[in-house]
Design an enzyme around this catalytic site. Sequence first.
Site, PDB file in Angstrom:
ATOM      1  N   ASP A   1      68.238  56.299  31.513  1.00  0.00           N
ATOM      2  CA  ASP A   1      67.984  54.980  30.936  1.00  0.00           C
ATOM      3  C   ASP A   1      67.506  55.167  29.505  1.00  0.00           C
ATOM      4  O   ASP A   1      66.812  56.137  29.194  1.00  0.00           O
ATOM      5  CB  ASP A   1      66.911  54.240  31.740  1.00  0.00           C
ATOM      6  CG  ASP A   1      67.409  53.774  33.104  1.00  0.00           C
ATOM      7  OD1 ASP A   1      68.625  53.553  33.240  1.00  0.00           O
ATOM      8  OD2 ASP A   1      66.579  53.637  34.022  1.00  0.00           O
TER       9      ASP A   1
ATOM     10  N   ASP B   1      73.662  49.336  34.003  1.00  0.00           N
ATOM     11  CA  ASP B   1      72.817  48.246  34.498  1.00  0.00           C
ATOM     12  C   ASP B   1      73.238  46.917  33.879  1.00  0.00           C
ATOM     13  O   ASP B   1      73.307  45.887  34.567  1.00  0.00           O
ATOM     14  CB  ASP B   1      71.348  48.517  34.154  1.00  0.00           C
ATOM     15  CG  ASP B   1      70.811  49.770  34.822  1.00  0.00           C
ATOM     16  OD1 ASP B   1      71.288  50.106  35.915  1.00  0.00           O
ATOM     17  OD2 ASP B   1      69.906  50.401  34.235  1.00  0.00           O
TER      18      ASP B   1
END
Length: 198
Positions: free
Chosen positions: A142, A156
């Site tokens: 991330d 995402d």
Amino acid sequence: MENSSVTPSQGRARSSSGHRRVSGRAIALLAALAVVAYAFDQLTKLWVTSAMAEGERIAVLPPLLHWYYIRNSGAAFSIGENVTWVFSIIMTVVSVAIILYARRVRSLGWAAALGLVLGGALGNLTDRLFREPSFGMGHVVDFIQLPNFAIFNVADSCVVTGVALICLLTLLGIGADGSRHGKSRSAEHGAAGEDPGV
């Protein structure tokens, strides 16, 4: 005088041809978006892991946007960090279900939504399967940080956008087959087989 009426059999044949044509376009759109989403996700993760050190933070549009490289073993907001394998199974099931369902999709809107969800799910699943610490237990990369929000990635974003689009289409009463709730398909598309590719 030429007879311009369409017999029921001719109408069914045209409708079937129209459905096949729309189904082909829908499948092509779904596949294309899935490939683009997956490739963009993996390329951005490759850049992050090669150009940044874990824990490094880079200002992009301060204070709104930063790149902040972390590895997440859980889901959004670090939920379920100790059961990474569960998310691997969930993403596998979701991906397989979309692939199996794809041939029934005739709505271009649904095709776009499912393509984004599929590409995003496969992007994060690749991390789960092939990144450290082990197969099926890998930590997801991330790096997108917004104020007062969880750190996330391109996969995402694709999944959330796809799910939001599915919710919108459902609220509008548009089915994955292109039909609208409350209307008969025959009344909506007519005997000549109107294109249902919404």
